[in-house]
Scaffold this active site. Structure first.
Site, mmCIF file in Angstrom:
data_model
loop_
_atom_site.group_PDB
_atom_site.id
_atom_site.type_symbol
_atom_site.label_atom_id
_atom_site.label_comp_id
_atom_site.label_asym_id
_atom_site.label_seq_id
_atom_site.Cartn_x
_atom_site.Cartn_y
_atom_site.Cartn_z
ATOM 1 N N ASP A 178 22.996 116.512 -60.046
ATOM 2 C CA ASP A 178 22.084 115.702 -59.240
ATOM 3 C C ASP A 178 21.717 116.481 -57.979
ATOM 4 O O ASP A 178 22.547 116.660 -57.090
ATOM 5 C CB ASP A 178 22.757 114.372 -58.886
ATOM 6 N N HIS A 182 19.363 113.440 -61.088
ATOM 7 C CA HIS A 182 19.408 112.059 -60.598
ATOM 8 C C HIS A 182 18.898 111.052 -61.622
ATOM 9 O O HIS A 182 19.260 109.883 -61.578
ATOM 10 C CB HIS A 182 18.584 111.956 -59.313
ATOM 11 N N SER A 225 20.941 104.659 -57.489
ATOM 12 C CA SER A 225 20.452 105.419 -56.354
ATOM 13 C C SER A 225 20.723 104.638 -55.068
ATOM 14 O O SER A 225 21.871 104.351 -54.752
ATOM 15 C CB SER A 225 18.964 105.720 -56.553
#
EC number: 3.4.14.5
Length: 915
Positions: free
Chosen positions: A831, A864, A754
Site C-alpha cells: 500500500d 490500497h 481507508s
C-alpha cells in the site's frame, strides 16, 4: 486521501468493482422519433457508475466513484397528476380552473424555490424524508450474490463523452473511439448532425485503424489526443502505470491526411515519456521525459531541450507522488497559454523528502530481473513520501517563452516561505496573464496572484484567511474558470469564476476585473455548489453548476446569469434525484447523467438557451431494469438524526420483506473523510446491498460531522482532532438504532475502508464495547503522523503545532479495543497510500498490552485497492463470512481459554482394540 474535490469522488472509498464495463455499440444505430433521438455512441472514455477505487478522502467525489428519455416512473410537472382516474373527460370549465391552479402552483413553487436557494432555511428535516425500493421481484425474487456484485453484473453502464472544441468555434463536437472498427477507429462527429444531417458537416475520420506501422514497429494506440486543428493525432502506446494517475509510454505523431505516423522524438523513439500535451495552436507538443521537459515543433524533426537538470529528485512539468495524489489528482503540472506563446510548469524539488520503502514479495513490478544470487529477496521500491511534519517537496512556478526558447521565473512578494508554500492551481487568462493559487503548508490561508509574463511582474490580488473565518481549510481544486472580456456581451474586463465561502456555505462568485477582490455572488443560500462551475456559456452569459439540493443526498443542475440573476433549474427539482453533467465547450449541449435512485440513464440535450432543440439517448441500462424485475433488493430509507444540535443525513438499508416485528442485526458502514459523502441517492448495488438483501441484516450509513454538504460549521469542527466528533456521531446514531424495536442491540457491527477503516477503529475505541460489539477495518490509518503531509496537515495542522491532537486522534486505547467482542484488521503490504506501518504499529500496541480479540489478514503485494492475486475477491469474501460468524455468535470473547472436557469422548473398544 482528499476532501471532496471535483465532487465527491467514489474512488476515495473502498473499491468494489474497480474496472469499467467496456462495451461497443454500433456507431451508426440511430432511431429518431418526432421529439427525441436514440443515440448509441462508442466514446473515448467509459466510466462504471459503481466503480470505487481506493483512497482516503474524497477528491470528489467526481469521486464521482454513469432507458428512455424519461424513466417510466418519471414525469414532468404537467403530467397526469390532474387527470381524473379512469380517463373520464374533464369539462371545459374544470379545465380552466385546473390550468389556473396549475399556473399558481408552478409560479408559487418557483418563487418559493428561488427564495429557498437565495435565503436558505434554518430548520433541517428530522423526520424520514423518503424511502426508495428500486426492485420489483416481489417477496420471492432472487437474491443477489457477492460474486455478481464483484463481477460488475450490477454496475450501471455509463459513457463519458469527450467534447471537442471545433477548429472554427463549432459547438457540440464529440470525439469517438471504436476499438473494433477497421475504417473509423478515431473520429470527430457533430452531435447535431445525428438528428439532422443537413445541419452538420460530415464526420471527420482521424485514424482509420487502432494500429499503424512506423518502420518495422507496429504501434497499438492506447490513448489518442487530436490536435485542436484536427490535422494530427498524438498517440500513446506501450502504456505502463506508475501511480494512481500517472503512467509512461511511447508517443507518436499521426498525420490525419496521410494516415502515417512518426515518433514524437525521432532521435529517441524507444525512450519512455511521462507526459505530452498539444499547443493550443496545434504547431507543437511539449513533453516530459526522465523528469526533464522538451518541445517538438511540427515544422521540424528537431526536439528543443527546455530543462536539463531534472532527475531523481527534481521534476519538471509533472507532479511528484504527493502532488499527484493530493493536489492535482492527475499527472500534469504543465499549462499552455491560450495563444501558445508561453508554457507554465512546476519545478518540484523533493531532495529533502524522506524515502519510504515498499516491498514486493510475490512480484517484481519494475519488470527487471534480479541480480544472480538475489532471486529470493523482495523487490524494494523507494518512494519519496512526505509524512506529516516531514520535509515537503519545494515547488516553484516557471515559464518557458516558446519564441525565445527561454526559461524564466517571476518574483511575487509572498508571505509563504519556500517550505511553507503549496501551489494548488495555475490558470491562464489572456494577454500573457496567469492566475496562481497558493496556500500555506497547513492549507488555511489562500493567496491568489496575477503574473504578467510579458512584463515579467506579479502581485497578490486576493487573500483569504480561512482559519480566521471559520476555523476551516482550503481544498485544492482546479475548477476556477476564466471569463474573457467581451464588451459586446456586457463584459468590459477579464474575470474568473471561483468557489468561495459565503455565509457558511460553498458558493459561486464572479470576480471582475481580475484584480478585484470583491466578487459578484452568483449563488447564495442553504444549498452548496459542487465542483463548480460545470459549464459556461460566454455568448449567453450563463454559468451552469451542480448543487446539493433541498437535501444533501441530492444533486441538481442549475444555471445563473453572470450578474447573479435568473436562477433556473436544468433538472426536475421536484424529484429527489442525483444528477451530474458535462457540457460541450460552448455549453450549448450537455451530457446529462441521471444516477439515481432509479436505474441510471444518460442523454445529450440542448441547454435551454440553445435554440436548436436536441435530445439523444446515450444509455438506458436496460439490462439493470430487466434484472430488477427478477430480484428482491433492499429498500433505502433516508432521514436525519440530530447529534449535539447538528442535523446529519442517514441512509438505512432494510432487507426485502422487512418485518418490524423481528429483531435484526445492524451493520454500520462509513467512510467519513473530510468533505466526503456516502449518503446519496445514487443507484448502487454493492457490498452493503449484498449484506442487506441476501444476508438479511440492516445496514446504516450516517454522514457525520466533517463530511460534505451539511454546512461548513459541521464540517470544520473536526479540524485538529480527526476522529473525535465523527466517532461520537456514529455512536450516538447507533444508540438511536439500538433503541428501535426491530433492532437486536446485542448484534451491532461497524466497518470501513481507508479513512473508513480509521473511523471503524476510532469508533470501537471511543465506544469501548458499550454499543458496538464488532468491527471490520480495511487499510486503516491508525496514526496520522504516518500519513502524507499535504492531506493530513490540511485537517490536523502539523504535528509540531498540534502534538496533542495527533496523540488523541491515534488509535491507542487498547483497553477499549479489548472491550469489544472481536474485530478484523486487513491491509495490503504494498500500500503506497496508507502504509502497512499503520496496521503493524497498532498490532505492536495490542501485543504489548496482551490484547487478542482480533483477526488479521495481510494481502501480499496489494496496494490500497487490494487487488493483487485474487485479493479483491478474497477481501470481500472475508468481510462477508466474518460478519456472518460475528452475528451468529461464533466470535466469543474468551481470554485465557481452558479445555472443555465435556467434548472428549471415551474410545470404544472391541476385544481390547479401539474401534
Amino acid at each position: 486521501m482528499a476532501g471532496e474535490k471535483g465532487g465527491s469522488r467514489d474512488e476515495e472509498r473502498e473499491p468494489l468493482t474497480r474496472g469499467s464495463i467496456e462495451f461497443r455499440d454500433s456507431i451508426n444505430s440511430f432511431d429518431y422519433s418526432s421529439s427525441t433521438a436514440s443515440l448509441s455512441l462508442a466514446v473515448i472514455d467509459r466510466i462504471n457508475g459503481s466503480t470505487q477505487d481506493s483512497r482516503l478522502g474524497e477528491k470528489d467525489q467526481r469521486d464521482d466513484d454513469h432507458d428512455q428519455y424519461r424513466n417510466e416512473e418519471e414525469y414532468d410537472v404537467e403530467d397526469a397528476d390532474y387527470i381524473p382516474s379512469g380517463g373520464k373527460t374533464v369539462q371545459k370549465t374544470t379545465k380552466i380552473v385546473l390550468w389556473a391552479l396549475l399556473f399558481l402552483c408552478v409560479g408559487g413553487w418557483s418563487l418559493a424555490f428561488v427564495i429557498f436557494l437565495f435565503r436558505g432555511h434554518d430548520t433541517p428535516q428530522t423526520s424520514i424524508a423518503s424511502e426508495e425500493n428500486i426492485s420489483s421481484g416481489g417477496a420471492r425474487g432472487n437474491r443477489i450474490t457477492l460474486d455478481e456484485v464483484l463481477g460488475g453484473e450490477w454496475a450501471p453502464r455509463a459513457h463519458s463523452i469527450s467534447w471537442f472544441p471545433g477548429p472554427n468555434g463549432e459547438d457540440g463536437l464529440i470525439l469517438e473511439k471504436d476499438n473494433l472498427s477497421a475504417t473509423a477507429y478515431l473520429r470527430v462527429e457533430d452531435i447535431v448532425g445525428r438528428k439532422d444531417p443537413k445541419a452538420s458537416k460530415k464526420s471527420i475520420v482521424l485514424m482509420q485503424k487502432k494500429m499503424f506501422t512506423v518502420g518495422r514497429e507496429t504501434v497499438y494506440s492506447a490513448q489518442a489526443w487530436p490536435s485542436p486543428d484536427l490535422k494530427t493525432v498524438l498517440v500513446l502506446s506501450d502504456q505502463q502505470k506508475n501511480w494512481r494517475h500517472s503512467f509512461t509510454g511511447k508517443y507518436w505523431l499521426f498525420d490525419v491526411e496521410t494516415q502515417t505516423g512518426q515518433p514524437l522524438d525521432p532521435g529517441a523513439p524507444d525512450r519512455r515519456i511521462q507526459l505530452a500535451s498539444w499547443s493550443p495552436q496545434s504547431d507543437a507538443v511539449v513533453f516530459t521525459r526522465d523528469n526533464n521537459m522538451f518541445l517538438r515543433k511540427l515544422t521540424s524533426n528537431e526536439v528543443a531541450t527546455i530543462t536539463t537538470d531534472g532527475g531523481v529528485d527534481l521534476f519538471y512539468g509533472v507532479p511528484d507522488w504527493v502532488y499527484e495524489e493530493e493536489v492535482f489528482s492527475g499527472n500534469s503540472a504543465t499549462w499552455w497559454a491560450s495563444d501558445g506563446d508561453y508554457i507554465a510548469f512546476l519545478r518540484t524539488n523533493e531532495s529533502s523528502v524522506p524515502d519510504y520503502p515498499i516491498q514486493y514479495f510475490a512480484s517484481r513490478p519494475s519488470g527487471e530481473n534480479p541480480k544472480p544470487g538475489e532471486e529470493n529477496y523482495p523487490e524494494v521500491r523507494e518512494v519519496k513520501y512526505p509524512k506529516a511534519g516531514a520535509p515537503n517537496p519545494i515547488v516553484d512556478l516557471q515559464f518557458y517563452d516558446v519564441g525565445k526558447g527561454e526559461v524564466f521565473s517571476v518574483d511575487v512578494t509572498s508571505e509563504f516561505a519556500d517550505d511553507d508554500r503549496l501551489i494548488i492551481e495555475v490558470l491562464w487568462a489572456s494577454n500573457g496573464k496567469a492566475l496562481v493559487r497558493e496556500t500555506n503548508r497547513e492549507s488555511d490561508i489562500l493567496s491568489i496572484a496575477i503574473i504578467d509574463v510579458l512584463s515579467r511582474t506579479g502581485r497578490i490580488v486576493r487573500r483569504e484567511d480561512v482559519n480566521a473565518l471559520d476555523g476551516g481549510w482550503v481544498e485544492p481544486t482546479q475548477s476556477t474558470r476564466f471569463i474573457p472580456a467581451d464588451p459586446d456581451h456586457g463584459r468590459l474586463d477579464d474575470g474568473y469564476i471561483d468557489t468561495v465561502i459565503y455565509e457558511g456555505r460553498d458558493q459561486l462568485a464572479y470576480f471582475t476585473p481580475l484584480d478585484n477582490p470583491k466578487p459578484i455572488m452568483l449563488t447564495k443560500g442553504h444549498s452548496e455548489v459542487v465542483n463548480a462551475p460545470s459549464g459556461v456559456d460566454l455568448k449567453r452569459g450563463l454559468v451552469y453548476f451542480v448543487v446539493a439540493g433541498n437535501e444533501p443526498w441530492e444533486r441538481h443542475i442549475y444555471s445563473v446569469n453572470f450578474d447573479g440573476t435568473s436562477l433556473q433549474p436544468l433538472t426536475n427539482v421536484t424529484e429527489s434525484s442525483y444528477y451530474d453533467v458535462s457540457f460541450s465547450n460552448g455549453a450549448g449541449y450537455a451530457l446529462l447523467n441521471y444516477r439515481g435512485p432509479k436505474v441510471p440513464w444518460q442523454k445529450v440535450i440542448n441547454t435551454p438557451a440553445n435554440e436548436n432543440s436536441f435530445e439523444a439517448i446515450i444509455e438506458q441500462n436496460d439490462h439493470l431494469s430487466r434484472k430488477l424485475r427478477l430480484f428482491s433488493l433492499e429498500s433505502k430509507v433516508y432521514q436525519h438524526v440530530t447529534v449535539d444540535g447538528f442535523s446529519l443525513p442517514v441512509m438505512e438499508r432494510r432487507p426485502p420483506n422487512f418485518d418490524p416485528a423481528k429483531k435484526y442485526p445492524v451493520l454500520f458502514h462509513l467512510y467519513g473523510g473530510p468533505g466526503s459523502q456516502t449518503v446519496s441517492k445514487k443507484f448502487s448495488v454493492d457490498f452493503q446491498s449484498y449484506v442487506a438483501s441476501t444476508l438479511g441484516y440492516i445496514v446504516v450509513t450516517v454522514d457525520g460531522r466533517g463530511t460534505g454538504h451539511i454546512g461548513r460549521k459541521a464540517r470544520c469542527i473536526i479540524r485538529g482532532n480527526l476522529g473525535h466528533y465523527e466517532a461520537r456521531d456514529q455512536i450516538e446514531t447507533a444508540k438511536k438504532w439500538a433503541a428501535k424495536p426491530y433492532v437486536d442491540e446485542s448484534r451491532m457491527a461497524i466497518w470501513g475502508w481507508s479513512y473508513g477503516g480509521f473511523m471503524t477503529l476510532k469508533t470501537l475505541e471511543q465506544d469501548g464495547g458499550r454499543t458496538f460489539q464488532y468491527g471490520m477495518a480495511v487499510a486503516p490509518v491508525t496514526d496520522w503522523r504516518y500519513y502524507d503531509s499535504i492531506y493530513t496537515e490540511r485537517y490536523m495542522r502539523t504535528p509540531q503545532h498540534n502534538q496533542g491532537g495527533y496523540d488523541t486522534s491515534a488509535i491507542s486505547n487498547t483497553t477499549a479495543l479489548a472491550s469489544n467482542i472481536r474485530f478484523l484488521l486487513m491491509h495490503g503490504t504494498a500500500d503506497d497510500n496508507v502504509h502497512i506501518q499503520n496496521s503493524l504499529t497498532l498490532l505492536d500496541k495490542l501485543d504489548l498490552d496482551d490484547v487478542d480479540n482480533y483477526d488479521v489478514h495481510v494481502f501480499p503485494d496489494s496496494d490500497h485497492s487490494i487487488y493483487f492475486h485474487n485479493a479483491h475477491k478474497m477481501v470481500y469474501n472475508r468481510l462477508g463470512d466474518w460478519l456472518i460468524n460475528a452475528f451468529n455468535g461464533e466470535w466469543l470473547k474468551v481470554h485465557k481459554p481452558t479445555p472443555n472436557n465435556s467434548l472428549f469422548r471415551r474410545a470404544e473398544t472391541w476385544g481390547g482394540l479401539p474401534v
